[in-house]
Motif scaffolding. Sequence first.
Motif, PDB file in Angstrom:
ATOM      1  N   LYS A 221      21.860  27.577   5.110  1.00 20.28           N
ATOM      2  CA  LYS A 221      21.354  28.909   4.715  1.00 20.28           C
ATOM      3  C   LYS A 221      21.586  29.943   5.804  1.00 20.28           C
ATOM      4  O   LYS A 221      21.657  31.150   5.531  1.00 20.28           O
ATOM      5  CB  LYS A 221      19.872  28.841   4.360  1.00 20.28           C
ATOM      6  N   MET A 224      25.150  31.179   5.110  1.00 17.37           N
ATOM      7  CA  MET A 224      25.502  31.429   3.709  1.00 17.37           C
ATOM      8  C   MET A 224      26.466  32.611   3.622  1.00 17.37           C
ATOM      9  O   MET A 224      26.329  33.600   4.341  1.00 17.37           O
ATOM     10  CB  MET A 224      24.254  31.705   2.878  1.00 17.37           C
ATOM     11  N   THR A 256      26.499  28.170   1.134  1.00 15.42           N
ATOM     12  CA  THR A 256      25.530  28.913   0.336  1.00 15.42           C
ATOM     13  C   THR A 256      24.124  28.672   0.888  1.00 15.42           C
ATOM     14  O   THR A 256      23.942  27.870   1.817  1.00 15.42           O
ATOM     15  CB  THR A 256      25.571  28.467  -1.129  1.00 15.42           C
ATOM     16  N   HIS A 257      23.134  29.326   0.298  1.00 12.71           N
ATOM     17  CA  HIS A 257      21.760  29.159   0.791  1.00 12.71           C
ATOM     18  C   HIS A 257      21.215  27.753   0.524  1.00 12.71           C
ATOM     19  O   HIS A 257      20.258  27.322   1.153  1.00 12.71           O
ATOM     20  CB  HIS A 257      20.837  30.211   0.167  1.00 12.71           C
ATOM     21  N   SER A 261      29.836  25.249  -1.774  1.00 13.46           N
ATOM     22  CA  SER A 261      30.512  25.510  -3.036  1.00 13.46           C
ATOM     23  C   SER A 261      31.980  25.800  -2.724  1.00 13.46           C
ATOM     24  O   SER A 261      32.473  25.460  -1.654  1.00 13.46           O
ATOM     25  CB  SER A 261      29.838  26.686  -3.758  1.00 13.46           C
TER      26      SER A 261
END
Length: 424
Positions: A221, A224, A256-257, A261
């Motif tokens: 995170k 991110m 990503t948080h 991805s």
Amino acid sequence: MSKIAIIGGGAAGMMAAIVLARQKNNITLFEKNDRLGRKLFITGKGRCNLTNNCDTEQLLNNVVSNSKFMYSAFDKFNSQDTISFFEGLGLKIKTERGGRVFPLSDHSSDVIGVLSKELNKLNVKVYLNSPVISLISEGYLKDDNSSKCKYEKKITGLVYKSNTEEIEEEFDKIVVATGGVSYPLTGSTGDGIKFAKDLDIKTVDTRPALVPLEIKESFCKDIMGLALKNVQVSMFAKVKNKEKLIYKEFGEMLFTHYGISGPIILSGSSYIGKYINDGVKVVIDMKPALSYEQLDDRILKDFQKNINKQFRNSLDELLPKSLIPIVIDITRIDPYKKVNEVKKEERQLLVKTLKEFTLNATSLRDYNEAIITQGGVSVKEVNPSTMECKRVKNLMFVGEVLDVDALTGGYNLQIAWSTASLLS
């Protein structure tokens, strides 16, 4: 002429309706939404990646689950046939990097438009806002010229909802093209799988696929939005108590948080989904073009250029800025140490960290973020040459409702077009 119902107005459903209507059948298409092609509309980020401009061997190689089942379908209707089909409907198309085929306009609405126009031209009856509630079947004795007659099922009709009224209608055949469970807001809620279970047709448990991964490490995170290009990702899972390499690919990924991805991560998810509950190790090689020794030489050169700087300020040419404090924390090298004081063992640990940046995947993201669904109606229940159910006569399954799925790049839509093309 047969009276045939198509359940589902997505890619496979519209294609099935066109294929069967061109054979002079009386076709009714039932769609639970207020318009056709809701999932198709968002496919390819709204651009609609129709297929991949490749040969049949490549199509099969990009099918993750049950590729052998697709031999007949791809042999009859491959990506070149898809291109010709849509050009025949008046759609202008183009091929981009990686063989990905899109409408020239980059608008998925144009794909839906030409399909809808063809449905209208062929006098297909389209019932919108008309969810099918159940299928109707009856038993019959099948005489196969043996000493025994078999008692089997056949489809005779369905029940659908119109406004608040439930209506029963007879049909000679029914095609289930309801999709999977991914993106449920588009209407993909597993209806076809329920129909199959109600008829004692075997199904395979579903799970999200082509989906981001949730990661145990909390630092994700903190970075991110960070995209890494030209990295190599390897995914390892426990198989019979041994760690096994399940997936390996080169390309782009994104932090990503909740985890990771991006293209190579989404593809990897389709291979490691069945192992995720036991934990999956994701190893990122951030410098795949360099061997361990070559990377060590590269770091030495950087250190020589920054000989009077602190270690924390010597990595700007090697790593994205946001990743530097995380790498330092993993290596436990004193960030305030001058680079000329960094020991060989510490430098080698830095090399190992960059070549084997390890994350622990704990779960897949849910169906709301999954491009496709793995699982569905078992392919063992379906004739691969006709898409007819072996257990229930006059019932066919096409598209994502089947336990067949592929990687990104237009391959999943090709499965929809090809399976629908076999209907008769």
